[in-house]
Write a protein that holds these residues in place. Structure first.
Motif, PDB file in Angstrom:
ATOM      1  N   HIS A 253     -10.012  -5.367  -3.652  1.00  0.00           N
ATOM      2  CA  HIS A 253      -8.680  -5.616  -3.091  1.00  0.00           C
ATOM      3  C   HIS A 253      -8.835  -5.962  -1.620  1.00  0.00           C
ATOM      4  O   HIS A 253      -9.669  -5.395  -0.913  1.00  0.00           O
ATOM      5  N   LEU A 254      -7.990  -6.874  -1.196  1.00  0.00           N
ATOM      6  CA  LEU A 254      -7.991  -7.312   0.199  1.00  0.00           C
ATOM      7  C   LEU A 254      -6.804  -6.660   0.893  1.00  0.00           C
ATOM      8  O   LEU A 254      -5.659  -6.793   0.441  1.00  0.00           O
ATOM      9  N   HIS A 255      -7.082  -5.944   1.975  1.00  0.00           N
ATOM     10  CA  HIS A 255      -6.006  -5.334   2.763  1.00  0.00           C
ATOM     11  C   HIS A 255      -5.436  -6.377   3.727  1.00  0.00           C
ATOM     12  O   HIS A 255      -6.193  -7.116   4.367  1.00  0.00           O
ATOM     13  N   LEU A 256      -4.120  -6.388   3.853  1.00  0.00           N
ATOM     14  CA  LEU A 256      -3.434  -7.210   4.862  1.00  0.00           C
ATOM     15  C   LEU A 256      -2.584  -6.255   5.689  1.00  0.00           C
ATOM     16  O   LEU A 256      -1.710  -5.566   5.156  1.00  0.00           O
TER      17      LEU A 256
ATOM     18  N   VAL B 229      -7.090  -8.842   7.957  1.00  0.00           N
ATOM     19  CA  VAL B 229      -7.411  -8.840   6.525  1.00  0.00           C
ATOM     20  C   VAL B 229      -8.824  -8.283   6.389  1.00  0.00           C
ATOM     21  O   VAL B 229      -9.677  -8.544   7.239  1.00  0.00           O
ATOM     22  N   GLY B 230      -9.035  -7.481   5.346  1.00  0.00           N
ATOM     23  CA  GLY B 230     -10.378  -6.939   5.196  1.00  0.00           C
ATOM     24  C   GLY B 230     -10.607  -6.219   3.886  1.00  0.00           C
ATOM     25  O   GLY B 230      -9.672  -5.770   3.224  1.00  0.00           O
ATOM     26  N   PHE B 231     -11.892  -6.160   3.554  1.00  0.00           N
ATOM     27  CA  PHE B 231     -12.349  -5.421   2.375  1.00  0.00           C
ATOM     28  C   PHE B 231     -13.080  -4.162   2.831  1.00  0.00           C
ATOM     29  O   PHE B 231     -13.955  -4.240   3.716  1.00  0.00           O
ATOM     30  N   ASN B 232     -12.765  -3.040   2.261  1.00  0.00           N
ATOM     31  CA  ASN B 232     -13.626  -1.868   2.382  1.00  0.00           C
ATOM     32  C   ASN B 232     -14.645  -1.955   1.245  1.00  0.00           C
ATOM     33  O   ASN B 232     -14.261  -2.235   0.103  1.00  0.00           O
ATOM     34  N   VAL B 233     -15.910  -1.727   1.570  1.00  0.00           N
ATOM     35  CA  VAL B 233     -16.955  -1.914   0.560  1.00  0.00           C
ATOM     36  C   VAL B 233     -17.704  -0.605   0.329  1.00  0.00           C
ATOM     37  O   VAL B 233     -18.402  -0.105   1.227  1.00  0.00           O
ATOM     38  N   GLU B 234     -17.478  -0.045  -0.866  1.00  0.00           N
ATOM     39  CA  GLU B 234     -18.124   1.190  -1.315  1.00  0.00           C
ATOM     40  C   GLU B 234     -17.768   2.377  -0.400  1.00  0.00           C
ATOM     41  O   GLU B 234     -17.055   2.230   0.581  1.00  0.00           O
ATOM     42  N   LYS B 235     -18.231   3.539  -0.792  1.00  0.00           N
ATOM     43  CA  LYS B 235     -17.741   4.784  -0.151  1.00  0.00           C
ATOM     44  C   LYS B 235     -17.916   4.785   1.358  1.00  0.00           C
ATOM     45  O   LYS B 235     -17.000   5.133   2.104  1.00  0.00           O
ATOM     46  N   GLY B 236     -19.095   4.377   1.821  1.00  0.00           N
ATOM     47  CA  GLY B 236     -19.368   4.390   3.253  1.00  0.00           C
ATOM     48  C   GLY B 236     -18.494   3.430   4.026  1.00  0.00           C
ATOM     49  O   GLY B 236     -18.306   3.585   5.241  1.00  0.00           O
ATOM     50  N   GLY B 237     -17.978   2.422   3.320  1.00  0.00           N
ATOM     51  CA  GLY B 237     -17.081   1.448   3.942  1.00  0.00           C
ATOM     52  C   GLY B 237     -15.618   1.811   3.790  1.00  0.00           C
ATOM     53  O   GLY B 237     -14.738   1.018   4.137  1.00  0.00           O
ATOM     54  N   GLY B 238     -15.370   3.002   3.235  1.00  0.00           N
ATOM     55  CA  GLY B 238     -13.993   3.475   3.125  1.00  0.00           C
ATOM     56  C   GLY B 238     -13.301   3.108   1.825  1.00  0.00           C
ATOM     57  O   GLY B 238     -12.112   3.363   1.647  1.00  0.00           O
ATOM     58  N   GLN B 239     -14.050   2.513   0.885  1.00  0.00           N
ATOM     59  CA  GLN B 239     -13.407   2.140  -0.383  1.00  0.00           C
ATOM     60  C   GLN B 239     -13.210   3.384  -1.240  1.00  0.00           C
ATOM     61  O   GLN B 239     -14.153   4.181  -1.403  1.00  0.00           O
ATOM     62  N   VAL B 240     -11.996   3.558  -1.736  1.00  0.00           N
ATOM     63  CA  VAL B 240     -11.721   4.700  -2.619  1.00  0.00           C
ATOM     64  C   VAL B 240     -11.268   4.239  -3.996  1.00  0.00           C
ATOM     65  O   VAL B 240     -11.310   5.017  -4.955  1.00  0.00           O
ATOM     66  N   ILE B 241     -10.805   3.007  -4.102  1.00  0.00           N
ATOM     67  CA  ILE B 241     -10.441   2.449  -5.406  1.00  0.00           C
ATOM     68  C   ILE B 241     -11.399   1.295  -5.684  1.00  0.00           C
ATOM     69  O   ILE B 241     -11.437   0.312  -4.932  1.00  0.00           O
TER      70      ILE B 241
ATOM     71  N   ASP C 270       0.852  -1.187   0.000  1.00  0.00           N
ATOM     72  CA  ASP C 270       0.000   0.000   0.000  1.00  0.00           C
ATOM     73  C   ASP C 270       0.893   1.244   0.000  1.00  0.00           C
ATOM     74  O   ASP C 270       1.853   1.344   0.772  1.00  0.00           O
ATOM     75  N   ILE C 271       0.549   2.198  -0.864  1.00  0.00           N
ATOM     76  CA  ILE C 271       1.370   3.396  -1.026  1.00  0.00           C
ATOM     77  C   ILE C 271       1.290   4.300   0.215  1.00  0.00           C
ATOM     78  O   ILE C 271       2.180   5.119   0.447  1.00  0.00           O
ATOM     79  N   ASN C 272       0.237   4.140   0.994  1.00  0.00           N
ATOM     80  CA  ASN C 272       0.019   4.968   2.198  1.00  0.00           C
ATOM     81  C   ASN C 272      -0.274   4.031   3.374  1.00  0.00           C
ATOM     82  O   ASN C 272      -1.413   3.917   3.833  1.00  0.00           O
TER      83      ASN C 272
END
Ligand code: AMP
Ligand code: ZN
Length: 110
Positions: free
Chosen positions: A101-104, A85-97, A31-33
């Motif tokens: 993608h699965l965050h680790l 591990v987790g997915f952000n789902v749509e804007k309200g869930g924090g997804q920006v891209i 992750d870049i950030n």
């Protein structure tokens, strides 16, 4: 490949990025950030917008994302200390891209 999708461009090597892992279905990038000492993103090469767009036929692909995450956690040396591990789902869930993608995240303590 979706038009104007950053992660499609990364997996298709139209934008240079270091792959920590690649197979026929996935790439893993840093992750870049980063929000943790280890913060990786597991990206399917196939474009799916979010978990909201997951279909039954995507079950194996999504399941395999967790296996890649498990393997990466071991390679990064955070499997025993633990990780998230987790997915952000749509804007309200924090997804920006909007390419699945699965965050680790891990590495806070050894
Ligand atoms: P999300 O909020 O779940 O959509 O997560 C998108 C993540 O992608 C954020 O944590 C960003 O820091 C990360 N990101 C954005 N652009 C890049 C990039 N070019 N390379 C790696 N990670 C990126
Ligand atoms: Zn995409």
């Amino acid at each position: 490949m979706a038009e104007d999708c950053l992660f499609c461009k990364i997996v298709n090597r139209q934008i240079p990025s270091e792959f920590l892992y690649e197979d026929e279905n996935f790439v893993v990038i840093k992750d870049i950030n980063p929000h943790a000492p280890v913060h990786l993103l597991i990206l399917p090469k196939h474009h799916i917008r979010s978990i909201n767009d997951m279909e039954k036929q995507d079950s194996e692909l999504v399941g395999n994302m967790f296996l890649v995450a498990k393997q990466m956690a071991k390679e990064q040396g955070v499997n025993e200390s633990g990780y998230k591990v987790g997915f952000n789902v749509e804007k309200g869930g924090g997804q920006v891209i909007f390419h699945l993608h699965l965050h680790l995240l891990g590495g806070w303590e050894k």
